[in-house]
Design an enzyme around this catalytic site. Structure first.
Site, mmCIF file in Angstrom:
data_model
loop_
_atom_site.group_PDB
_atom_site.id
_atom_site.type_symbol
_atom_site.label_atom_id
_atom_site.label_comp_id
_atom_site.label_asym_id
_atom_site.label_seq_id
_atom_site.Cartn_x
_atom_site.Cartn_y
_atom_site.Cartn_z
ATOM 1 N N GLU A 1 0.872 -1.174 0.000
ATOM 2 C CA GLU A 1 0.000 0.000 0.000
ATOM 3 C C GLU A 1 0.906 1.220 0.000
ATOM 4 O O GLU A 1 1.805 1.309 0.841
ATOM 5 C CB GLU A 1 -0.897 0.044 1.255
ATOM 6 N N ARG B 1 5.643 -12.534 9.675
ATOM 7 C CA ARG B 1 6.367 -11.325 9.334
ATOM 8 C C ARG B 1 7.677 -11.268 10.105
ATOM 9 O O ARG B 1 7.872 -11.939 11.115
ATOM 10 C CB ARG B 1 5.524 -10.097 9.655
ATOM 11 N N LYS C 1 4.660 0.410 9.973
ATOM 12 C CA LYS C 1 4.656 1.667 9.241
ATOM 13 C C LYS C 1 4.134 2.800 10.105
ATOM 14 O O LYS C 1 4.599 3.926 10.006
ATOM 15 C CB LYS C 1 3.780 1.527 7.989
#
Length: 562
Positions: A42, A266, A276
RNA sequence: UGACCAAUGGUGUAAUGGUAGCACUGCAGAUUUUGGUUCUGCCUGUCUAGGUUCGAGUCCUGGUUGGUCAACCA
């Protein structure tokens, strides 16, 4: 061309669980035996090392199985996404050494997605809900007990069609209506309780401008985007595991190509943060200078810090892929960059914390040029000549007044070798009124210049130096870990990860360097002998170079004595 | 008091029913004109209780622990 490491990877017989799935699919001829992955960021922030793991995974799998990889920007939320991020993401992926087969945007599919929504409405699998956000949230229930059906759930197809079309026309205010999938309000999986497919958003989109005022949600857009592109294996992180039934539901309901979603754990690394949101907060609150601050775990930060693409790719290979939650030790990342830089970085001498060394028996006006090896790991890098004279700068830590026996450096009466030059013997020191050492005196042995017969004499230590009259100054930025605790989120009551920031993560000093460098391009990697790996920062000017310390050299002596 | 996922040295990751291996870290030593590199050696592991089997880290069941899910974010 393959690197040694990639050959190793190919040669190894063990597969990670994703490769095992792919090989099984290949064996069964699934997807016409194609492998097609995608990296779907994104564009709402900069890429970090965790994304690098995903990039290396997706592109690596395609390389290994002769497949393809797309880059697709998941741009379904215009309120958070910007072109600046799109550009940085593309730059970072390419810098890492990967080239996508196709560049797509979820927004390319807005019209198709809209048509599919109409199809679902017609098949009574979707409906327009006039409930408020709070009502929908309340109606969804909680994980441990079922939700209740919306009063708008059984509207007629005609009414749904009319309302949805008018949503698109912009007839209704933001937040007044949504399109929902009609699935199961009693499902134990919250995502199956009539998930929202479209919301009304009067926002400017970085690609479609003001063409749309309804935007698809992630769950309604992602699987179908994969499907349109013919993706075979849609690899994502663990938190999307509970979304998979919904991913599958849309593909089945629409009767379209059905990629397989596979989830992996992850990347987490200690002494840093990897979300983020937190990285954005560090930037916005100015705890760091920017997204590419060398202390950031962003790809751009690591790049500016002096990390090489190879070292990051090798790191990604080494940590492996699995479904288990993991925290990688930051020392593994440091190992990977040292391993790569040891082979590549040109050596040079620089004194970071200088003290004057005066060679009393060396003529004050004499200058000799000593031959220095540019990289002992690669003879092809050749040699250079460096000026040697009566007064040198040496490292303050290379002298000790009351030195222990194991201290192999300078102390009064002791001998040490000046790298590429002479063996010297310390004769005394000068101090100021406060007792600080202002100069160290020594005598040199003229028969011990490197290359001379007597130069083979055994001395315990070798230290680096630069000629005081020839040296240049450079700014050196010494970075340390951004957080002083292994898990920054592990904060006391009422505190946050921000309170765990290491106040000494950046120290700026002036150093003395050799007069000339072979390369002064930004990002050029050097090893300052005995000190560490450094690279040239973009803040450098023709008058003054600025170096970033990538990582220090392993220092088994310092480790034992601190 | 739900559903789903996962549990192998300090940290990661292999072993695909048949000798628990590799890397990082740590420790010790050799080599070295970088206390770097390189080389050698050492330490430390299958969450737990049952079951299946000639044989279980691997398969089954229960438990324990950890993670994820209740944005009109992705």
């Amino acid at each position: 061309m393959k690197t040694a490491n990639e050959n190793n990877k190919t040669d190894k017989t063990s597969l990670n669980f994703i490769e095992a799935i792919i090989e099984e699919d290949l064996k069964n001829g699934k997807n016409d035996s194609r492998v097609h992955t995608r990296f779907p960021p994104e564009p709402n922030g900069y890429l970090h090392i965790g994304h690098a793991k995903s990039i290396c995974l997706n592109f690596g799998l395609a390389q290994k199985y002769n497949g393809k990889t797309n880059i697709r920007f998941d741009d379904t939320n215009p309120t958070k996404e910007e072109v600046e991020y799109v550009d940085s993401i593309k730059e970072d992926v390419q810098w890492l050494g990967f080239q996508w087969d196709a560049e797509y945007y979820a927004s390319d599919y807005f019209e198709q997605l809209y048509q599919w929504a109409i199809q679902l409405i017609k098949e009574e699998k979707a409906y327009v809900d006039d409930s408020s956000q709070e009502e929908i949230s309340k109606g969804r229930g909680v994980p441990t007990s079922p939700g209740i059906e919306s009063p708008y759930r059984n509207r007629s197809v005609e009414e749904n069609l009319d309302l949805f079309q008018r949503m698109r026309q912009g007839e209704f205010p933001e937040g007044s209506r949504v399109l929902r999938a009609k699935i199961d309000m009693a499902s134990p999986n919250m995502h199956m309780r009539d998930p929202i497919m479209y919301r009304i958003l009067y926002a400017h989109h970085h690609r479609t401008g003001n063409e749309w005022c309804i935007y698809p949600m992630y769950d309604y857009a992602h699987g179908q985007s994969d499907s349109i592109e013919g993706i075979t294996h849609s690899i994502c992180t663990l938190e999307f595991e509970v979304h998979r039934p919904l991913y599958d539901w849309f593909c089945k309901a629409l009767r379209i190509h059905h990629p397989q979603q596979i989830e992996f754990a992850r990347l987490n690394i200690n002494y840093t943060v990897m979300s983020k949101r937190k990285l954005l907060q560090l930037v916005q609150e100015k705890h760091v200078s920017s997204w590419d601050d060398p202390r950031m775990p962003t790809i751009s930060g690591l790049r500016r810090r002096g990390y090489t693409p190879e070292s990051i790719r090798n790191f990604a290979d080494t940590i492996g892929v699995a479904k288990r939650e993991n925290v990688i030790d930051i020392s593994l990342l440091e190992f990977c960059v040292r391993e790569d830089l040891n082979k590549k970085a040109l050596r040079t001498m620089a004194v970071l914390d200088p003290v004057k060394l005066i060679i009393d028996n060396y003529p004050a006006d004499k200058v000799e040029y000593m031959t220095a090896v540019n990289n002992p790991e690669n003879p092809k890098d050749g040699v250079r000549n460096i000026a040697f004279s009566h007064e040198l700068w040496i490292e303050r830590s290379d002298f000790m007044e009351d030195a222990p026996k194991k201290f192999f450096r300078l102390s009064i009466g002791r001998e040490v070798r000046l790298k590429y030059a002479y063996i010297i013997k310390c004769t005394g020191i000068d101090k100021d009124e406060n007792g600080n050492i202002t100069a160290i005196h020594c005598d040199y042995d003229p028969q011990t210049r490197s290359g001379m017969p007597d130069s083979g004499r055994k001395v315990k230590g070798t230290i680096h130096w630069v000629s005081a009259t020839h040296a240049k100054t450079a700014e050196v930025r010494l970075f340390d870990r951004l957080f002083h605790v292994p898990n920054p989120d592990d904060a006391d009551e009422g505190k946050t990860f921000i309170d765990n920031i290491n106040p000494d993560s950046l120290k700026i000093i002036n150093a003395y360097t050799e007069a000339e460098f072979l390369h002064t391009d930004v990002l050029s990697n050097y090893q300052f002998e005995r000190m560490g790996y450094f690279c040239i920062d973009k803040d450098s000017t023709p008058e003054k170079l600025v170096f970033n310390r990538t990582v220090s050299l392993r220092d088994t002596w310092a480790k034992k004595h601190t």
